[in-house]
Design a protein around this motif. Structure first.
Motif, short mmCIF file in Angstrom:
data_model
loop_
_atom_site.label_atom_id
_atom_site.label_comp_id
_atom_site.label_asym_id
_atom_site.label_seq_id
_atom_site.Cartn_x
_atom_site.Cartn_y
_atom_site.Cartn_z
N LYS A 375 -34.53 0.43 80.59
CA LYS A 375 -33.27 0.88 81.22
C LYS A 375 -32.26 -0.26 81.28
O LYS A 375 -31.06 -0.05 81.07
N ASP A 379 -28.61 0.00 79.49
CA ASP A 379 -27.31 -0.24 80.14
C ASP A 379 -26.53 -1.33 79.40
O ASP A 379 -25.31 -1.21 79.22
N THR A 382 -25.24 0.07 76.14
CA THR A 382 -24.13 0.98 76.41
C THR A 382 -22.84 0.21 76.66
O THR A 382 -21.76 0.57 76.16
N ASP A 383 -22.95 -0.88 77.45
CA ASP A 383 -21.77 -1.71 77.72
C ASP A 383 -21.25 -2.34 76.44
O ASP A 383 -20.03 -2.53 76.29
#
Length: 861
Positions: A375, A379, A382-383
């Protein structure tokens, strides 16, 4: 540095020295075409620099043909099992074997185009691989393909593309080599076994025509081996295959078809030379060779350790420390730790369900921690606006395990980002090995194939590829390991839930996650976090031989006729009647405490390279954030409400708020968090199921508010048990009794011996018995599974009350569940009241017994 079994390959080292001197001397004896290629490949101004390992592997293969003849004599000591010349290039997964094949194909085709009469070179190339996925990936070896690697990696000098396309290249998988044989078929016309000429024509004609003097590449060549040529080989191979299971037998049959097919092609057309490429060219169990023994024709070696240290592949980070308190990290060798806690056999639907629940309870902590690391990567990616998500792999021991793990992850129990929505893209993908195997078989145009299998194969093959079927997949759960050719570059976590008995198997599985995501800046390391796959060999312990077992003395245990007045009777409870409709109660403060302990599930794990102090730390904060305590309390309360079956929907709606209040109180008052963990750990299936079982055992109808009390359900065939038992013989330690109906007490520990003596001597005791083969059991729930508690002693006191005594040293969570079940048993039996009043006592020292006996009557009052 990673621990790795080190096998000396002296001929490889000697060849490496010769190749280095040949390079330094300017490649004397090489053809002009070869010199042009070698210089083109090593130009410092190349936009895409080739790895040194790729250059060395190609140079070695070329040196064996064009190097100084007196130096090449060293290769004559190499083992050769075939009638044609065969050499192996050992290259770690992710180090670019396909590019090396392209380099050597270009070398052979361009040399043959310029020197058509030179038999050292071939203008027909046959590439053989283990499955359809690899075959499709290797189509880039054909110069006519729009995305061929000759152009993508600039493998040939300008102006040579036309000459390259003049050669013929065929890529197939070994399934095409199955020899046709109708000799056993019914019918008048029988052609018998296919001849070598007919076989070669059938297999090769469509793409290679009548070409001979072939250059053969065996990709993933660790599947292509012959059994050891020695006496007794057949028995040894059969025994090894039987020991390793059906998988090894399939490997043996595939290897036979692969090499027998090439032998027929050599007989009909001639094989100039065969080059093997593999990351793990070692013999398997069942081959007649020692498992892990390297092939005897290896000429070049670029190991996994070399690839990791040079930054060509990701660095595997294994658990090196955690806060469990164990000397070894809990998640390093996960399967070895949990397999002994799982049911030995699971037959029937209910037994299988219990086995699967038990499995998830044991491994949920590892899944949650590793998924939290995933996870964090998700994240970050994704950033950074990366086009595909990171992927996690779970490798299981069998289909049932894979299905249960995939359901656990794909249902959203771990993270919503891994949940499979009914109408959404597949995020957690389970590979059905049978369907995938069907899709991996040789398929020719016009042949049929199962659509579902093909879709699955396509999805698996395209994980991590933008715009493809598998682009949305974030977790892959498989049995055994993913097939070769799976070249996903976005794998960041791997979890092993199976046995790993050799370094070879460890390397093969971890290799599926070693390909780098980016090759732009090789100085920036990339990592793959690995749980449950230890990079170390497991010793096999031999069984000691002796003179045979020594017979132990036996003792006859029987009911004494002269002590019939000391008979002790007890109810045989199999369940309970609870018919609460409006009000329930529970003595939460008297319930056993629950410890959230890193010794059970470490929530802090340090990962890194084995033997090095530096590394990263994995924590479960992301899991805590996704599973707040309020959500967990709600889910536990809903489960308890359903399990207790409070009548219809209206009854459950009335009872749910009461159950939720009890769960919340238990979490606040009876849960102990050891270390720096958090109460949100209750979301883990192991702890959640314990809370569910404690509350289920502790909830009672509120009799003081008009509800019917809890009552026992007795065994319908034998509702009342007694010490009037059938005599039996035992080899266990026994002590003679005085105040018991039975002649002896079977003793399991020194503490029990002390308690037995104290019961015989206490003036408060009328009769007692050691609970051995009496059939006295207390049903209780631990987690999701029903168990039966067999307490140590039953005691009747002089005041006609009864006491159930359990002697317990070190206490575990399951012992606390036993206590909760015993309290429920006592409440139900005492409400029933037909066999007196009972009490349950758990003592942690035999010296506590007398005080327990003294307070028993007062406690009942």
């Amino acid at each position: 540095m990673l621990e790795e079994d080190y096998v000396e390959l002296p001929i490889v080292n000697e060849i490496r020295g010769h190749v280095a001197r040949w390079r330094e001397a300017g490649y004397p004896g090489a053809t002009r075409t070869t010199l042009d290629l070698l210089r083109h490949w090593s130009r410092p101004e190349r936009e895409r620099r080739l790895f040194f390992c790729q250059l060395e592997a190609a140079e070695t293969a070329i040196w064996l043909v064009e190097g100084p003849q007196q130096d090449r004599a060293v290769a004559s000591a190499l083992e050769q099992q075939e009638s044609y010349l065969r050499h192996c290039l050992k290259m770690a997964t992710g180090s670019g074997k396909t590019i090396v094949m392209g380099m050597l194909i270009a070398w052979s085709l361009l040399n043959k185009a310029r020197q058509p009469n030179d038999k050292r070179f071939s203008d027909a190339v046959l590439v053989v691989c283990p499955n359809l996925t690899v075959r499709e990936r290797l189509r880039v070896l054909k110069p006519a393909e729009p995305d061929n690697l000759y152009e993508e990696f600039d493998l040939v000098p300008a102006g040579t593309a036309a000459a390259l396309r003049s050669g013929k290249i065929m890529v197939t998988n070994w399934h095409a080599f199955a020899v046709a044989d109708d000799s056993r078929r019914r019918g008048i016309v029988k052609r018998g076994r296919e001849s070598a000429t007919a076989f070669a024509s059938r297999v090769l004609k469509s793409e290679l025509g009548s070409k001979g003097n072939l250059l053969v590449f065996n990709d993933e060549a660790h599947h292509a081996w012959r059994s050891a040529p020695s006496e007794g080989t057949e028995d040894l191979v059969a025994a090894g295959a039987m020991e390793a299971g059906a998988w090894a037998a399939d490997e043996q049959e595939g290897a036979r078809i692969w090499l027998e097919g090439l032998a027929l092609i050599h007989r009909a057309r001639g094989i100039n030379r065969a080059l093997d490429l593999s990351a793990t060219p070692y013999y398997l169990s069942g081959s007649g060779h020692a498992e892990g023994e390297p092939f005897g024709w290896i000429v070049s070696d670029f190991s996994l350790l070399d690839a990791i240290e040079s930054g060509i592949v990701k660095v595997p980070r294994l658990p090196v420390d955690d806060n469990s308190g164990d000397p070894d990290p809990r998640y390093l060798d996960l399967w070895e730790r949990v397999k002994g806690k799982l049911p030995k056999r699971a037959r029937g639907t209910e037994a299988l369900a219990r086995s699967e629940e038990r499995l998830i309870e044991e491994v949920a902590g590892a899944i949650a921690t590793l998924a939290s690391a995933w996870k964090t990567e998700y994240d970050r990616w994704t950033d950074e606006d990366r086009p595909v998500p990171p992927a996690m792999i779970v490798v299981c021991d069998q289909t049932a395990t894979a299905e249960r793990v995939a359901n656990h992850i794909g249902s959203g129990e771990v993270f919503a980002e891994l949940e499979n929505q009914p109408d959404g893209p597949i995020r957690t993908l389970r590979i059905d090995s049978r369907l995938l195997e069907k899709a991996e078989e040789q398929l020719e145009p016009g042949q049929t194939k199962e659509k579902m299998a093909e879709q699955l194969r396509q999805m698996v093959a395209t994980v991590g590829k933008t715009g493809e079927a598998g682009a949305s997949v974030r977790c892959v759960v498989s049995v055994a390991m993913l097939s070769e050719g799976w070249d996903a570059r976005n794998v960041t976590q791997i979890l092993g839930l199976r046995a790993f008995s050799s370094q070879l198997l460890c390397e093969q599985v971890v290799g599926r996650g070693l390909r780098r995501y980016s090759y732009d800046d090789m100085s920036v390391p990339e990592y793959v976090d690995v749980y449950g796959i230890p990079f170390q060999a497991f010793p096999v312990k031999g069984q000691r031989r002796g003179a045979g077992p020594v017979a132990k003395p036996q003792t006859l245990v029987q009911a004494r006729r002269d002590r019939r007045e000391l008979e002790l009777r007890f109810p045989r409870v199999v369940g309970y009647i609870s018919d609460a409709k409006f009000r329930i109660t529970a003595d939460v403060d008297a319930m056993p405490r629950l410890s959230i302990d890193p010794a059970r599930d470490p929530y802090w794990v340090k990962v890194g390279q084995r033997g090095l102090g530096k590394g990263a730390v994995h924590e479960r904060q992301a899991f805590y954030d996704a599973h707040r305590l309020q959500r967990t309390v709600f889910e536990i309360a809903a489960k308890i409400t359903d399990d207790l079956k409070f009548g219809d929907e209206d009854g459950r709606r009335i009872m749910f708020p009461q159950v939720a209040a009890l769960v919340k109180r238990y979490a606040e008052k009876r849960v102990d968090v050891i270390g720096e963990g958090k109460v949100e750990e209750l979301a883990l299936p192991h702890y959640r199921s314990l809370v569910e079982s404690r509350l289920t055992e502790g909830i009672r109808p509120a009799a003081e508010e008009g509800e019917q009390p809890l009552l026992p359900v007795l065994n319908d065939l034998a509702p009342i048990g007694s010490t009037e038992i059938t005599p039996f013989m035992t080899t266990k330690v026994c002590v003679a009794t005085q105040r018991s109906h039975l002649s002896h007490a079977v003793i399991d520990s020194g503490w029990e011996r002390t308690v037995a003596r104290a019961l015989d001597e206490s003036p408060r005791v009328r009769t007692w018995v050691k609970n051995e083969r009496l059939g006295f059991e207390i049903p209780y729930r631990h987690g999701q599974t029903m168990h039966h508690h067999v307490p140590d002693f039953l005691v009747e006191l002089v005041d006609a009350s009864f006491l159930v005594v359990e002697v317990k040293g070190l206490e575990r969570e399951q012992d606390r569940s036993k206590e909760a079940g015993a309290r429920r048993w006592v409440d139900a039996v005492n409400h029933w009241g037909r066999l007196g009043q009972w009490r349950y006592a758990k003592i942690h020292s035999p010296h506590q017994l007398e005080s327990v006996l003294a307070v028993n009557a007062a406690a009942l009052d």
